[in-house]
Design a protein around this motif. Structure first.
Motif, short mmCIF file in Angstrom:
data_model
loop_
_atom_site.label_atom_id
_atom_site.label_comp_id
_atom_site.label_asym_id
_atom_site.label_seq_id
_atom_site.Cartn_x
_atom_site.Cartn_y
_atom_site.Cartn_z
N ALA A 172 1.05 -1.41 0.01
CA ALA A 172 -0.19 -0.02 -0.20
C ALA A 172 0.93 1.36 0.01
O ALA A 172 0.46 2.28 -0.43
CB ALA A 172 -0.90 -0.13 1.35
N GLY A 175 0.86 3.57 -2.83
CA GLY A 175 -0.56 4.62 -3.10
C GLY A 175 -0.59 5.43 -1.98
O GLY A 175 -1.29 6.63 -2.12
N ALA A 178 1.14 8.43 -3.04
CA ALA A 178 0.36 9.45 -4.12
C ALA A 178 -0.85 10.35 -3.56
O ALA A 178 -1.03 11.05 -4.33
CB ALA A 178 -0.11 8.42 -5.11
N ASP A 200 -0.99 5.62 -9.78
CA ASP A 200 -0.27 4.95 -8.82
C ASP A 200 -0.96 4.24 -7.62
O ASP A 200 -0.65 3.21 -7.23
CB ASP A 200 0.73 5.98 -8.15
CG ASP A 200 2.08 6.40 -9.29
OD1 ASP A 200 2.10 5.75 -10.26
OD2 ASP A 200 2.36 7.35 -8.91
N ILE A 201 -1.96 5.03 -7.23
CA ILE A 201 -3.07 4.58 -6.45
C ILE A 201 -3.56 3.15 -6.96
O ILE A 201 -3.84 2.32 -6.05
CB ILE A 201 -3.99 5.44 -5.95
CG1 ILE A 201 -3.17 6.58 -5.17
CG2 ILE A 201 -5.06 4.86 -4.97
CD1 ILE A 201 -4.27 7.94 -4.84
N THR A 202 -3.98 3.23 -7.94
CA THR A 202 -4.61 1.75 -8.70
C THR A 202 -3.68 0.92 -8.63
O THR A 202 -4.17 -0.35 -8.28
CB THR A 202 -5.10 2.33 -10.01
OG1 THR A 202 -6.24 3.52 -10.18
CG2 THR A 202 -5.92 1.18 -10.67
N GLN A 203 -2.59 1.19 -9.14
CA GLN A 203 -1.50 -0.04 -9.07
C GLN A 203 -1.17 -0.45 -7.82
O GLN A 203 -1.06 -1.57 -7.55
CB GLN A 203 -0.02 0.59 -9.81
CG GLN A 203 0.96 -0.46 -9.89
CD GLN A 203 0.54 -1.69 -10.65
OE1 GLN A 203 0.22 -1.70 -11.78
NE2 GLN A 203 0.78 -2.90 -10.07
N ALA A 204 -1.15 0.29 -6.64
CA ALA A 204 -0.76 -0.19 -5.32
C ALA A 204 -2.06 -0.93 -4.82
O ALA A 204 -1.84 -1.96 -4.23
CB ALA A 204 -0.93 1.23 -4.47
N LEU A 205 -3.17 -0.50 -5.04
CA LEU A 205 -4.45 -1.49 -4.89
C LEU A 205 -4.38 -3.05 -5.46
O LEU A 205 -4.69 -4.13 -4.75
CB LEU A 205 -5.68 -0.82 -5.20
CG LEU A 205 -6.26 0.28 -4.37
CD1 LEU A 205 -7.37 1.23 -5.15
CD2 LEU A 205 -6.51 0.00 -3.16
#
Length: 234
Positions: A172, A175, A178, A200-205
């Motif tokens: 996480a 994310g 970001a 970047d948040i989407t990739q972390a999720l």
């Protein structure tokens, strides 16, 4: 009140850029004065299996918490006292839990909890965020190179529950980094900047989801429900 003209930052929330909410490089030992705590906390499964944890806890000296210095010492103390409390209450299972802790455990546990602003129960901040070390300090963050500072009965499944949850937290971190970018780019009305930060948040999720799938590999469902019962009982 924060100045809206200053860039938004997560620094004041004690969120690490590299580790997110995970405590960076937690201590694994307390000063020798607190050895009675660590001797019990780091041998919890064996003491519970032998049915002697409660007697060992009652025999501890009442230790002064004011000798604990700094955030990381307090976090390790809270982890040790939380693990002892969990074991003391649940040593005999659901049929014979205890309602009152001995003074030599309750008093320091309350004091340390107050200093940290944490409740006097085993929390996610203890069992996961401050309960890890690398076998090889230069090695990767993966299941083979991570171990717990203190654990509960349940063997490799118990270790797996805490370690997989730690890996989810670490996934996480990008994310979390970001989030300030989203806010700051919105202030500057930068559509491209907001879009990049949200990606970047989407990739972390997605990375968190992949890490969570390891639960099916490393954790027996019975252990999972036992751990969740302990958390929820607080």
């Amino acid at each position: 009140m924060s100045d809206p003209r200053r860039p938004f930052s997560l620094d004041r929330y004690h969120v690490s850029e590299e580790y997110g909410f995970v405590l960076p490089d937690p201590l694994t030992e307390l000063p020798s004065y607190y050895k009675p705590w660590m001797d019990i906390a780091q041998n919890l499964p064996d003491l519970i299996q032998a049915g002697v944890l409660r007697s060992r806890v009652r025999a501890m000296p009442l230790l002064d918490t004011h000798l604990l210095g700094g955030h990381r010492e307090l976090r390790l103390a809270h982890l040790a006292l939380s693990m002892m409390t969990m074991g003391y209450v649940w040593q005999e299972g659901e049929s014979s839990t205890v309602k009152v802790l001995p003074r030599n455990l309750a008093v320091p546990y309350w004091d340390v909890s107050q200093r940290l602003g944490l409740p006097p129960i085993l929390t996610h901040a203890d069992g996961v965020l401050a309960n890890w070390r690398k076998k090889n300090p230069e090695g990767p963050f993966d299941m083979e190179n991570l171990e717990l500072i203190a654990t509960i009965p349940g063997g490799e499944s118990a270790r797996g529950f805490f370690m997989v949850t730690l890996l989810v937290e670490l996934a996480a971190a990008p994310g979390l980094q970001a989030i300030p970018r989203v806010i700051n780019e919105m202030r500057h009305r930068s559509t491209a900047g907001v879009t990049n930060a949200l990606e970047d948040i989407t990739q972390a999720l997605a990375s968190m989801t992949e890490a969570l799938k390891l639960m099916h590999v490393y954790v027996d469902p019975a252990v999972f429900y036992s751990v969740m019962r302990i958390y929820l009982s607080g």
